[in-house]
Design a protein around this motif. Structure first.
Motif, PDB file in Angstrom:
ATOM      1  N   VAL A   1     -11.873   9.773  20.756  1.00  0.00           N
ATOM      2  CA  VAL A   1     -11.725   8.846  19.640  1.00  0.00           C
ATOM      3  C   VAL A   1     -10.260   8.466  19.523  1.00  0.00           C
ATOM      4  CG1 VAL A   1     -13.703   9.745  18.370  1.00  0.00           C
ATOM      5  CG2 VAL A   1     -11.459  10.758  18.003  1.00  0.00           C
ATOM      6  N   ASP A   2     -10.035   7.317  18.929  1.00  0.00           N
ATOM      7  CA  ASP A   2      -8.667   6.832  18.776  1.00  0.00           C
ATOM      8  C   ASP A   2      -8.067   7.210  17.431  1.00  0.00           C
ATOM      9  OD1 ASP A   2      -8.430   5.312  21.289  1.00  0.00           O
ATOM     10  OD2 ASP A   2     -10.038   4.101  20.428  1.00  0.00           O
ATOM     11  N   ALA A   3      -8.903   7.493  16.443  1.00  0.00           N
ATOM     12  CA  ALA A   3      -8.386   7.769  15.108  1.00  0.00           C
ATOM     13  C   ALA A   3      -7.823   9.191  15.051  1.00  0.00           C
ATOM     14  CB  ALA A   3      -9.478   7.601  14.068  1.00  0.00           C
ATOM     15  N   PRO A   4      -6.544   9.365  14.726  1.00  0.00           N
ATOM     16  CA  PRO A   4      -5.985  10.716  14.589  1.00  0.00           C
ATOM     17  C   PRO A   4      -6.747  11.556  13.572  1.00  0.00           C
ATOM     18  CG  PRO A   4      -4.243   9.056  14.583  1.00  0.00           C
ATOM     19  CD  PRO A   4      -5.542   8.316  14.511  1.00  0.00           C
ATOM     20  N   GLU A   5      -7.285  10.902  12.544  1.00  0.00           N
ATOM     21  CA  GLU A   5      -8.020  11.630  11.512  1.00  0.00           C
ATOM     22  C   GLU A   5      -9.239  12.334  12.095  1.00  0.00           C
ATOM     23  OE1 GLU A   5      -8.288  12.236   7.156  1.00  0.00           O
ATOM     24  OE2 GLU A   5      -6.758  11.534   8.514  1.00  0.00           O
ATOM     25  N   GLU A   6      -9.959  11.668  12.995  1.00  0.00           N
ATOM     26  CA  GLU A   6     -11.139  12.274  13.580  1.00  0.00           C
ATOM     27  C   GLU A   6     -10.765  13.436  14.489  1.00  0.00           C
ATOM     28  OE1 GLU A   6     -14.397   9.652  14.891  1.00  0.00           O
ATOM     29  OE2 GLU A   6     -13.121   7.993  14.271  1.00  0.00           O
TER      30      GLU A   6
ATOM     31  N   ALA B   1       0.858  -1.190   0.000  1.00  0.00           N
ATOM     32  CA  ALA B   1       0.000   0.000   0.000  1.00  0.00           C
ATOM     33  C   ALA B   1       0.892   1.238   0.000  1.00  0.00           C
ATOM     34  CB  ALA B   1      -0.920  -0.002   1.221  1.00  0.00           C
ATOM     35  N   THR B   2       0.278   2.415  -0.144  1.00  0.00           N
ATOM     36  CA  THR B   2       1.040   3.664  -0.163  1.00  0.00           C
ATOM     37  C   THR B   2       0.809   4.515   1.073  1.00  0.00           C
ATOM     38  OG1 THR B   2      -0.744   4.797  -1.342  1.00  0.00           O
ATOM     39  CG2 THR B   2       0.963   3.734  -2.675  1.00  0.00           C
ATOM     40  N   THR B   3      -0.159   4.160   1.924  1.00  0.00           N
ATOM     41  CA  THR B   3      -0.497   4.974   3.083  1.00  0.00           C
ATOM     42  C   THR B   3      -1.284   4.122   4.070  1.00  0.00           C
ATOM     43  OG1 THR B   3      -1.670   6.974   3.819  1.00  0.00           O
ATOM     44  CG2 THR B   3      -2.627   5.765   1.976  1.00  0.00           C
ATOM     45  N   VAL B   4      -1.438   4.626   5.302  1.00  0.00           N
ATOM     46  CA  VAL B   4      -2.286   3.952   6.285  1.00  0.00           C
ATOM     47  C   VAL B   4      -3.602   4.704   6.475  1.00  0.00           C
ATOM     48  CG1 VAL B   4      -0.344   2.954   7.507  1.00  0.00           C
ATOM     49  CG2 VAL B   4      -1.204   5.189   8.225  1.00  0.00           C
ATOM     50  N   ARG B   5      -3.825   5.756   5.698  1.00  0.00           N
ATOM     51  CA  ARG B   5      -5.044   6.538   5.834  1.00  0.00           C
ATOM     52  C   ARG B   5      -6.222   5.806   5.191  1.00  0.00           C
ATOM     53  NH1 ARG B   5      -2.174  12.144   3.869  1.00  0.00           N
ATOM     54  NH2 ARG B   5      -0.881  12.446   5.724  1.00  0.00           N
TER      55      ARG B   5
ATOM     56  N   ARG C   1      -7.377   0.763  15.629  1.00  0.00           N
ATOM     57  CA  ARG C   1      -6.572   0.778  16.851  1.00  0.00           C
ATOM     58  C   ARG C   1      -5.496  -0.300  16.810  1.00  0.00           C
ATOM     59  NH1 ARG C   1     -10.332  -0.435  20.181  1.00  0.00           N
ATOM     60  NH2 ARG C   1     -11.072   1.701  20.458  1.00  0.00           N
ATOM     61  N   LYS C   2      -5.847  -1.479  16.334  1.00  0.00           N
ATOM     62  CA  LYS C   2      -4.896  -2.594  16.362  1.00  0.00           C
ATOM     63  C   LYS C   2      -3.748  -2.404  15.391  1.00  0.00           C
ATOM     64  CE  LYS C   2      -4.637  -7.605  16.425  1.00  0.00           C
ATOM     65  NZ  LYS C   2      -5.420  -8.856  16.502  1.00  0.00           N
ATOM     66  N   HIS C   3      -4.058  -1.838  14.214  1.00  0.00           N
ATOM     67  CA  HIS C   3      -3.023  -1.705  13.183  1.00  0.00           C
ATOM     68  C   HIS C   3      -2.486  -0.289  13.059  1.00  0.00           C
ATOM     69  CE1 HIS C   3      -3.591  -5.806  11.954  1.00  0.00           C
ATOM     70  NE2 HIS C   3      -4.849  -5.611  11.589  1.00  0.00           N
ATOM     71  N   GLY C   4      -2.934   0.630  13.925  1.00  0.00           N
ATOM     72  CA  GLY C   4      -2.435   2.003  13.868  1.00  0.00           C
ATOM     73  C   GLY C   4      -2.855   2.735  12.605  1.00  0.00           C
ATOM     74  N   LEU C   5      -4.107   2.566  12.177  1.00  0.00           N
ATOM     75  CA  LEU C   5      -4.589   3.169  10.944  1.00  0.00           C
ATOM     76  C   LEU C   5      -5.403   4.429  11.240  1.00  0.00           C
ATOM     77  CD1 LEU C   5      -5.902  -0.064   9.174  1.00  0.00           C
ATOM     78  CD2 LEU C   5      -3.589   0.879   9.166  1.00  0.00           C
ATOM     79  N   ASP C   6      -5.314   5.395  10.347  1.00  0.00           N
ATOM     80  CA  ASP C   6      -6.195   6.559  10.388  1.00  0.00           C
ATOM     81  C   ASP C   6      -7.481   6.206   9.649  1.00  0.00           C
ATOM     82  OD1 ASP C   6      -4.624   8.228  11.814  1.00  0.00           O
ATOM     83  OD2 ASP C   6      -3.964   9.475  10.154  1.00  0.00           O
ATOM     84  N   ILE C   7      -8.573   6.005  10.374  1.00  0.00           N
ATOM     85  CA  ILE C   7      -9.847   5.673   9.746  1.00  0.00           C
ATOM     86  C   ILE C   7     -10.867   6.707  10.194  1.00  0.00           C
ATOM     87  CG2 ILE C   7     -11.652   3.945   9.450  1.00  0.00           C
ATOM     88  CD1 ILE C   7      -9.642   1.798  10.107  1.00  0.00           C
ATOM     89  N   ALA C   8     -11.378   7.492   9.265  1.00  0.00           N
ATOM     90  CA  ALA C   8     -12.301   8.573   9.629  1.00  0.00           C
ATOM     91  C   ALA C   8     -13.370   8.731   8.560  1.00  0.00           C
ATOM     92  CB  ALA C   8     -11.543   9.883   9.810  1.00  0.00           C
ATOM     93  N   PRO C   9     -14.590   9.076   8.961  1.00  0.00           N
ATOM     94  CA  PRO C   9     -15.665   9.302   7.984  1.00  0.00           C
ATOM     95  C   PRO C   9     -15.595  10.694   7.390  1.00  0.00           C
ATOM     96  CG  PRO C   9     -16.508   9.534  10.210  1.00  0.00           C
ATOM     97  CD  PRO C   9     -15.075   9.126  10.345  1.00  0.00           C
TER      98      PRO C   9
ATOM     99  N   GLU D   1      -6.826  11.882  -2.839  1.00  0.00           N
ATOM    100  CA  GLU D   1      -5.692  12.385  -3.611  1.00  0.00           C
ATOM    101  C   GLU D   1      -4.364  11.842  -3.107  1.00  0.00           C
ATOM    102  OE1 GLU D   1      -7.190  16.756  -5.268  1.00  0.00           O
ATOM    103  OE2 GLU D   1      -5.920  16.610  -3.492  1.00  0.00           O
ATOM    104  N   ALA D   2      -4.194  11.793  -1.791  1.00  0.00           N
ATOM    105  CA  ALA D   2      -2.932  11.325  -1.224  1.00  0.00           C
ATOM    106  C   ALA D   2      -2.897   9.814  -1.060  1.00  0.00           C
ATOM    107  CB  ALA D   2      -2.692  11.999   0.131  1.00  0.00           C
ATOM    108  N   GLY D   3      -3.902   9.120  -1.561  1.00  0.00           N
ATOM    109  CA  GLY D   3      -3.959   7.676  -1.459  1.00  0.00           C
ATOM    110  C   GLY D   3      -4.803   7.225  -0.282  1.00  0.00           C
TER     111      GLY D   3
END
Length: 604
Positions: free
Chosen positions: A385-390, A123-127, A152-160, A174-176
């Motif tokens: 929330v745990d997601a940095p994106e949120e 992959a190119t990103t964890v977002r 949380r388990k894989h350290g991913l940024d997941i946000a709606p 755009e950034a993947g």
């Protein structure tokens, strides 16, 4: 996981070729496809969720007769007896993609469809992005809850996405993206987003998108193949509708398995078995989820790689075709199409968290200082929330709220500065009283027609007057679909249009926020607003330009919104339109201003 390959192709209108590669032996068969093609109506009924049990059984039998024909049958059956040890890669002629072949192979088989060009498993990103256009809160909450443990388990940024419009989704991708989960109403090859129907090949999916979970019943069988053709490594789609309870079973099992490190193929396989246990094998609805994967460039296909895949640097961004304002922005003077405060603040906070480019982050922070917003956190606590994106989105919304203001009339930032007018006049070889008259007309909000000079320098003069005297930007509007560009530029000035394009929020949103421009050398500039310079080159273009000038004088324009319904678009009080033309149009109202830059000459 070991793999076996089953390939089906139409060699003519009615002849079918079946090839099975067990890894040690190759089996082939050629059969008459009339019996299968006669079941196309049954396949359509299955995709619409309207197939009775008898139809499901007949359709399954017809497909099994193809898959197990001739010499292929014994070899395939022998491999399926050890289904727990194999993943079956199904290579299909695009004309055969409409049949639910998974039904004939059975829920015990981990079946994956292979199509398109090979790609590596990385992959190119964890977002990751979750998109729910028009969905109820309960539906989105269910997916957010299912993905929270995964993130949380894989350290991913997941946000709606707060608003799933076409531009917002393309900007998010755009950034993947490691994962895009999109739930929407499908219709052939389009999905219904908050701003209307969008073709699947205009969603922004590219080679930087690793996994797409597309829950959009009603799409044609070719729609997921288009996402694969655009570069997505793995696409999970549905070939038959499922009710909410069944969808919940699938989503929970899918993301639970991915959270445990299973591959996408194995996660969907487990979800199918969970559906089979809940709905019964005879309904065939367990086969609704379909996995489409790229062939493996080196080793197994991406769908068979443990989740999450390793990340590496993003490939160069693909060149987009200039088919809409989202793809082709006017860039004269080396300036980009203006960016809203909402987008700039969000991207800045992301840049500060990544710190991949300290100089970029420093330039963005300087713009934030210029904007003058204050981030006050005492009125509300940050979300738990745990997601940095949120968290980033929450901070961006708070900072934007401190910058918005009411719509106010235009004022000069260098009022009475004769030296400014003189410098601009000398730079373009015009009398200073022309610049003074132009500034006066612009300040009063009188539509202006500029003649004299050559056409590029007229627009350059407007740009300098807007920036140096009023603190605004100015951009030429392309003559191709002028009204579309114009409406989009006006909409950028309103915070409601930026955040809520369908006006779905009942509470009144604040009116205005600055716009951010960027030059070709990467420098940012803050504009109170960005004006439109119209440069018609023919009678039809002139008529369209005059309509827009008149709308500006009225303070509003009738246009079509994101939902394609007519609406009244207010014109900001600070917004100006300047008509740059070689000759004054016939019928130009005497109440409008006409400034002829007579006697001008180029200055060396």
């Amino acid at each position: 996981m070991h793999t076996v390959t089953l390939a089906l192709a139409l060699t003519s209108e009615v002849a079918l070729s079946v090839r099975f590669d067990s890894g040690t032996s190759l089996f082939e068969a050629r059969i008459d496809g009339d019996a299968l093609l006669a079941t196309s109506d049954m396949a359509d009924a299955f995709r619409m969720g309207a197939a009775p049990l008898g139809v499901v059984r007949a359709l399954t039998s017809a497909m099994a007769a193809v898959l197990f024909a001739g010499d292929v049958g014994p070899g395939l059956k022998q491999s399926l007896e050890r289904a727990d040890e194999w993943a079956l890669l199904l290579e299909l002629d695009a004309r055969l993609a409409a049949w639910p072949w998974e039904l004939a192979l059975g829920e015990a088989v981990c079946t994956v469809r292979v199509s398109g060009k090979p790609r590596r498993a990385e992959a190119t990103t964890v977002r990751s992005t979750l998109a729910f256009p028009g969905s109820s809160q309960s539906r989105s909450d269910a997916v957010i809850a299912a993905t929270r443990t995964l993130g949380r388990k894989h350290g991913l940024d997941i946000a709606p996405l707060p608003h799933t419009t076409g531009p917002a989704l393309r900007r998010a991708l755009e950034a993947g993206a490691l994962l895009l989960h999109l739930e929407a109403q499908g219709d052939e090859e389009t999905v219904q987003l908050d701003d209307g129907a969008v073709p699947v090949d205009r969603l922004g999916v590219s080679a930087s998108t690793w996994l797409v979970v597309l829950w959009a019943p009603g799409l044609s069988p070719g729609a997921p193949l288009k996402l694969r053709a655009q570069g997505a490594g793995v696409v999970v789609s549905v070939q038959a509708p499922l009710d909410l309870a069944s969808k919940g079973i699938f989503v929970r099992e899918l993301y639970r398995s991915l959270g445990g490190g299973a591959s996408v193929a194995e996660a969907v396989h487990r979800a199918r078995r969970a559906l089979s246990a809940a709905l019964g094998t005879e309904t065939g609805l367990w086969a609704a989820p379909v996995v489409h994967t790229a062939p493996g460039a080196e080793g197994d296909p991406p769908a068979l790689a443990p989740f999450p895949p390793p990340a590496h640097g993003a490939p160069p961004a693909p060149e987009l075709r200039a088919s809409s304002p989202a793809d082709a922005r006017p860039t004269r003077w080396g300036l980009s199409w203006p960016q809203t405060c909402a987008v700039f603040i969000y991207d800045t906070l992301r840049a500060l968290s990544d710190l991949t480019s300290p100089s970029e982050a420093e330039a963005r922070v300087e713009v934030l200082r210029t904007l003058g917003g204050q981030l006050t956190l005492s009125e509300a606590a940050p979300p738990e929330v745990d997601a940095p994106e949120e968290r980033t989105r929450w901070l961006a919304d708070r900072l934007l709220a401190s910058l918005v203001r009411e719509d106010t009339p235009l004022v000069t930032i260098n009022a009475g500065d004769a030296a400014h007018a003189t410098r601009i006049a000398e730079a373009y070889g015009v009398a200073s009283d022309c610049i003074v008259r132009l500034c006066g007309a612009l300040e009063r909000g009188v539509p202006v027609a500029l003649t004299g000079l050559d056409w590029p320098r007229r627009a350059d003069l407007v740009r300098d007057v807007a920036a140096l005297v009023f603190g605004c930007g100015a951009l030429p509007i392309p003559n191709d679909e002028t009204s579309v560009w114009f409406d989009e530029l006006v909409a950028l000035h309103w915070v409601r249009e930026q955040l809520d394009p369908l006006n779905m929020v009942p509470a009144a949103l604040p009116g205005r926020a600055p716009l951010i421009g960027r030059s070709h050398d990467g420098a940012f500039c803050v504009h109170r607003g960005v004006w439109a310079v119209l440069e018609p080159r023919g009678p039809q273009q002139l008529d369209a330009a005059l309509d827009l000038v008149a709308a500006t004088a009225r303070g509003a324009r009738l246009s079509r919104g994101h939902d394609q319904r007519p609406r009244r678009m207010p014109i900001p009080q600070e917004f100006r339109v300047v008509l740059s033309t070689d000759a004054l149009p016939a019928g130009w109202p005497s109440t409008f201003a006409h400034i002829h830059l007579a006697g001008a000459h180029p200055v060396s």
